[in-house]
Design an enzyme around this catalytic site. Structure first.
Site, mmCIF file in Angstrom:
data_model
loop_
_atom_site.group_PDB
_atom_site.id
_atom_site.type_symbol
_atom_site.label_atom_id
_atom_site.label_comp_id
_atom_site.label_asym_id
_atom_site.label_seq_id
_atom_site.Cartn_x
_atom_site.Cartn_y
_atom_site.Cartn_z
ATOM 1 N N PRO A 259 45.492 26.673 24.574
ATOM 2 C CG PRO A 259 47.462 26.112 23.477
ATOM 3 C CD PRO A 259 46.493 25.584 24.498
ATOM 4 C CD GLU B 132 52.559 16.855 23.569
ATOM 5 O OE1 GLU B 132 53.533 16.804 24.346
ATOM 6 O OE2 GLU B 132 52.328 17.841 22.833
ATOM 7 N NE ARG C 206 46.800 44.003 39.491
ATOM 8 C CZ ARG C 206 47.692 44.722 40.154
ATOM 9 N NH1 ARG C 206 48.563 44.129 40.956
ATOM 10 N NH2 ARG C 206 47.725 46.038 40.043
ATOM 11 C CG ASP D 185 39.681 53.065 38.122
ATOM 12 O OD1 ASP D 185 39.455 51.841 38.169
ATOM 13 O OD2 ASP D 185 39.155 53.889 38.872
#
Ligand SMILES: CN(C)c1ccccc1CNc1ccc(C(N)=O)cn1
Length: 246
Positions: free
Chosen positions: A89, A116, A154, A169
């Site tokens: 995070p 953690e 991708r 696109d």
């Protein structure tokens, strides 16, 4: 492109390697995914990868040594120059631009934290980049790493095939996607827009671009603010705004 992952749950990565576009990329040899389990780099009988936090507090942390040795093993196979990415995070939020940047690398190593988190000294000595997939907390870094890997795979040439990359696109150039329709032509009284049945490819291109611009304006004005519009795009967006005003 080569991907290495450090995770105590290697089987999770079958979600990426065994299905769909990413699975076919692996089958075709366009992409490789190898997972190293830190447990295999422990030297104690119980294969300990976690320990209690100094200073107290709830939960456990991942120990430095098993992670360090696992990363070294990954580098031995993928190359010592491989960029090591930690999912947390605290990282830089993933965007399509970041995915494009990562796709330029020959090989990437992802570290998926559990418990953690990990000892700060591992971050200081082994991690090149920290990436977050969004402002929320997950039970581990595995799903976050697969999200990043999927977005990067991708973009590897040949993975989507030439024709599909054009579809890509629609978002890659910073707009939301236009609406899509397939058979039947009418569903619960709702017809497919006539332009899409017209066979007039220029009109269809304009309609799709107008819808992408309009939807971006309505749902993500922040994306629109970041993007210069061509004269044609500006005109189409004005037309969209007039249409919705009725
Ligand atoms: C256990 N936690 C909270 C933790 C703490 C520190 C590092 C990694 C983790 C693993 N969890 C993650 C990982 C990534 C993301 C994200 N937003 O990219 C969300 N959660």
């Amino acid at each position: 492109m080569q991907f290495g992952v450090i995770s105590i749950f290697p089987e999770m990565y079958q979600a990426l390697t065994d299905f769909g576009v990413t699975g076919r990329a692996v089958d075709k040899g366009l992409v490789s995914v190898d997972v190293w389990n830190p447990r295999d780099f422990t030297i104690d009988k119980y294969q300990t990868v976690d320990d209690r936090p100094y200073g107290g507090g709830p939960g456990m942390l991942m120990k430095v040594e098993p992670l360090k040795y696992a990363i070294e093993a990954a580098k031995a196979k993928l190359g010592s120059q491989s960029k090591v990415v930690y999912l947390s995070p605290q990282g830089e939020t993933l965007t399509q631009d970041k995915a494009q940047q990562l796709a330029q690398e020959a090989s990437l190593i992802f570290l998926a934290g559990r418990y953690e988190g990990i000892d700060e000294r591992l971050i200081e000595t082994q991690i090149d980049e920290e990436i977050s997939i969004g402002d929320y907390v997950l039970s581990g870094g595995e799903l976050a790493s697969m999200v990043v890997m999927d977005s990067v795979i991708r973009l590897v040439p040949e993975v989507l095939g030439h024709d599909m990359s054009a579809v890509e696109d629609s978002f890659v150039d910073g707009l939301l996607d236009c609406p899509h329709y397939t058979r039947p032509e009418e569903h619960e009284g709702r017809k497919v827009p006539d332009v899409l049945l017209s066979g007039n490819h220029e009109k269809i291109r304009q309609w799709r671009l107008k819808q992408a611009l309009g939807r971006t304006w309505e749902k993500r004005p922040d994306l629109l603010a970041k993007r210069d519009l061509s004269k044609e795009e500006d005109a189409l967006l004005q037309e969209y705004k007039r249409d919705v005003q009725g």
